[in-house]
Design an enzyme around this catalytic site. Structure first.
Site, PDB file in Angstrom:
ATOM      1  N   GLN A  29      42.357  46.306  49.314  1.00  0.00           N
ATOM      2  CA  GLN A  29      42.738  46.140  47.912  1.00  0.00           C
ATOM      3  C   GLN A  29      41.901  45.008  47.304  1.00  0.00           C
ATOM      4  O   GLN A  29      42.040  44.700  46.130  1.00  0.00           O
ATOM      5  CB  GLN A  29      44.228  45.796  47.814  1.00  0.00           C
ATOM      6  CG  GLN A  29      45.129  46.876  48.368  1.00  0.00           C
ATOM      7  CD  GLN A  29      46.541  46.358  48.635  1.00  0.00           C
ATOM      8  OE1 GLN A  29      47.385  46.339  47.750  1.00  0.00           O
ATOM      9  NE2 GLN A  29      46.794  45.922  49.856  1.00  0.00           N
ATOM     10  N   ILE A  34      38.601  42.744  46.023  1.00  0.00           N
ATOM     11  CA  ILE A  34      37.439  43.044  45.174  1.00  0.00           C
ATOM     12  C   ILE A  34      36.283  42.101  45.483  1.00  0.00           C
ATOM     13  O   ILE A  34      35.318  42.027  44.736  1.00  0.00           O
ATOM     14  CB  ILE A  34      37.819  42.930  43.671  1.00  0.00           C
ATOM     15  CG1 ILE A  34      38.361  41.527  43.348  1.00  0.00           C
ATOM     16  CG2 ILE A  34      38.850  43.996  43.291  1.00  0.00           C
ATOM     17  CD1 ILE A  34      38.486  41.225  41.871  1.00  0.00           C
ATOM     18  N   ASP A  35      36.399  41.350  46.594  1.00  0.00           N
ATOM     19  CA  ASP A  35      35.440  40.270  46.841  1.00  0.00           C
ATOM     20  C   ASP A  35      34.192  40.673  47.634  1.00  0.00           C
ATOM     21  O   ASP A  35      33.260  39.877  47.774  1.00  0.00           O
ATOM     22  CB  ASP A  35      36.134  39.089  47.545  1.00  0.00           C
ATOM     23  CG  ASP A  35      36.886  39.506  48.815  1.00  0.00           C
ATOM     24  OD1 ASP A  35      36.415  40.414  49.523  1.00  0.00           O
ATOM     25  OD2 ASP A  35      37.948  38.910  49.102  1.00  0.00           O
ATOM     26  N   PHE A  91      47.490  36.471  45.665  1.00  0.00           N
ATOM     27  CA  PHE A  91      48.180  36.572  44.377  1.00  0.00           C
ATOM     28  C   PHE A  91      49.584  35.987  44.425  1.00  0.00           C
ATOM     29  O   PHE A  91      49.980  35.221  43.566  1.00  0.00           O
ATOM     30  CB  PHE A  91      48.248  38.053  43.934  1.00  0.00           C
ATOM     31  CG  PHE A  91      46.888  38.612  43.662  1.00  0.00           C
ATOM     32  CD1 PHE A  91      46.298  38.464  42.414  1.00  0.00           C
ATOM     33  CD2 PHE A  91      46.175  39.269  44.652  1.00  0.00           C
ATOM     34  CE1 PHE A  91      45.031  38.950  42.159  1.00  0.00           C
ATOM     35  CE2 PHE A  91      44.903  39.769  44.413  1.00  0.00           C
ATOM     36  CZ  PHE A  91      44.329  39.609  43.168  1.00  0.00           C
ATOM     37  N   ILE A 121      45.615  35.772  59.744  1.00  0.00           N
ATOM     38  CA  ILE A 121      44.941  36.944  60.318  1.00  0.00           C
ATOM     39  C   ILE A 121      43.568  36.625  60.925  1.00  0.00           C
ATOM     40  O   ILE A 121      43.172  37.230  61.918  1.00  0.00           O
ATOM     41  CB  ILE A 121      44.868  38.077  59.272  1.00  0.00           C
ATOM     42  CG1 ILE A 121      44.504  39.395  59.930  1.00  0.00           C
ATOM     43  CG2 ILE A 121      43.935  37.729  58.108  1.00  0.00           C
ATOM     44  CD1 ILE A 121      44.899  40.608  59.122  1.00  0.00           C
ATOM     45  N   HIS A 156      40.675  48.899  44.830  1.00  0.00           N
ATOM     46  CA  HIS A 156      40.735  48.247  43.513  1.00  0.00           C
ATOM     47  C   HIS A 156      39.358  47.874  42.982  1.00  0.00           C
ATOM     48  O   HIS A 156      39.253  47.037  42.092  1.00  0.00           O
ATOM     49  CB  HIS A 156      41.662  47.024  43.581  1.00  0.00           C
ATOM     50  CG  HIS A 156      43.102  47.394  43.793  1.00  0.00           C
ATOM     51  ND1 HIS A 156      44.056  46.522  44.250  1.00  0.00           N
ATOM     52  CD2 HIS A 156      43.752  48.577  43.611  1.00  0.00           C
ATOM     53  CE1 HIS A 156      45.230  47.147  44.336  1.00  0.00           C
ATOM     54  NE2 HIS A 156      45.066  48.391  43.957  1.00  0.00           N
ATOM     55  N   SER A 202      51.103  41.993  50.694  1.00  0.00           N
ATOM     56  CA  SER A 202      52.554  41.949  50.493  1.00  0.00           C
ATOM     57  C   SER A 202      53.140  43.360  50.421  1.00  0.00           C
ATOM     58  O   SER A 202      54.351  43.524  50.440  1.00  0.00           O
ATOM     59  CB  SER A 202      52.880  41.174  49.215  1.00  0.00           C
ATOM     60  OG  SER A 202      52.207  41.754  48.125  1.00  0.00           O
TER      61      SER A 202
END
Ligand code: OAD
Length: 239
Positions: A102, A104-105, A34, A231, A120, A191
């Site tokens: 967090q 949503i995939d 984002f 990561i 989320h 973040s």
């Protein structure tokens, strides 16, 4: 390299690891985050993405919401990367208790993770706003314009938490439990600016907090180990 060795030994020593992550976990799978320069919030669209991803906007401009959802949010053909796969492997080995995300995939589950707390929600689940009938992401993809229920004709809503909506209470409770009982908490690709998700890490009272993030976060000073590398690349070297 020293930091990777340190992470390796922390992982080797613990059988109670919890991972807390965000959009940066999936960028190496080709899904934009984002807030990075190439993230969704810096892309041009007819409205600000932050505004589109809100409860009121969904019901007021459902057509625009779905245009955004189908072209920017749904991750077509994305596959798990070395971070998702590494976490699934740690769970299989009995070392990792839960992934709290967090995102949503659905990529953690695709990688084989079983215990995933989706703070989320998930774009893979969609429900009729009236009769609650379930619809797959394929149905959403294939629908023209606003997807509607084949049973009652009402609008279908993705099972994701939009701004202005509350998080699922069970997910919050599960996340708090896992984090407060963890020995090693690895936070990555987030973040840490979106609440209440970011505040959940305050429940951690274990021995070691590791942060793996390309950019700085407001919690860097709390971490025992900070790794500023992609990561997926980190997990590839660790496992
Ligand atoms: P952000 O986009 O805010 O943060 C992603 C973080 O991951 C940034 O700090 C990047 O530097 C870092 N990053 C990106 N790629 C990376 C990589 N390969 N390896 C390591 N770090 C990487 O995403 P989130 O923190 O997940 O909520 O955002 C939280 C919430 O804000 C989202 O769930 C979404 C959004 O609004 C809703 O839509 C409700």
């Amino acid at each position: 390299m020293e930091k990777i060795e340190k992470l390796k030994s922390l992982i080797n020593e613990s059988n109670n690891i919890v991972f807390f992550g965000g959009a940066g976990v999936s960028t190496e799978s080709g899904i934009p985050d984002f807030r990075s320069v190439d993230g969704l919030y810096n892309q041009k669209f007819e409205y600000q993405p932050e505004e589109i991803l809100s409860h009121n906007f969904f019901f007021k401009h459902t057509d625009v919401y779905y245009k955004f959802h189908k072209t920017r949010l749904i991750s077509y053909d994305a596959k798990p990367n070395d971070c998702h796969l590494g976490l699934a492997e740690l769970e299989r080995l009995g070392k990792l208790k839960a992934v709290i995300t967090q995102n949503i995939d659905g990529l953690h589950q695709m990688a084989g993770s079983k215990n995933v707390v989706e703070l989320h929600g998930s774009m893979l689940r969609n429900y009729c706003t009236k009769c609650k009938e379930f619809y797959s992401v394929d149905y959403i993809k294939q629908s023209e314009g606003i997807p509607t229920c084949t049973k009652c004709g009402s609008i279908i809503k993705p099972d994701i938490v939009l701004y202005g909506e509350s998080l699922n209470q069970k997910s919050i409770q599960d996340a708090i439990r896992y984090i407060s009982e963890a020995e090693l908490l690895i936070i990555g690709g987030t973040s840490l600016v979106v609440y209440p998700a970011a505040s959940l890490i305050e429940y951690f009272r274990g021995d070691n907090l590791v942060l793996i993030n390309k950019g700085e976060t407001p919690r860097d000073s709390l971490a025992d180990l900070v790794i500023r590398e992609p990561i997926g690349k980190v997990f590839k070297q660790v496992l």
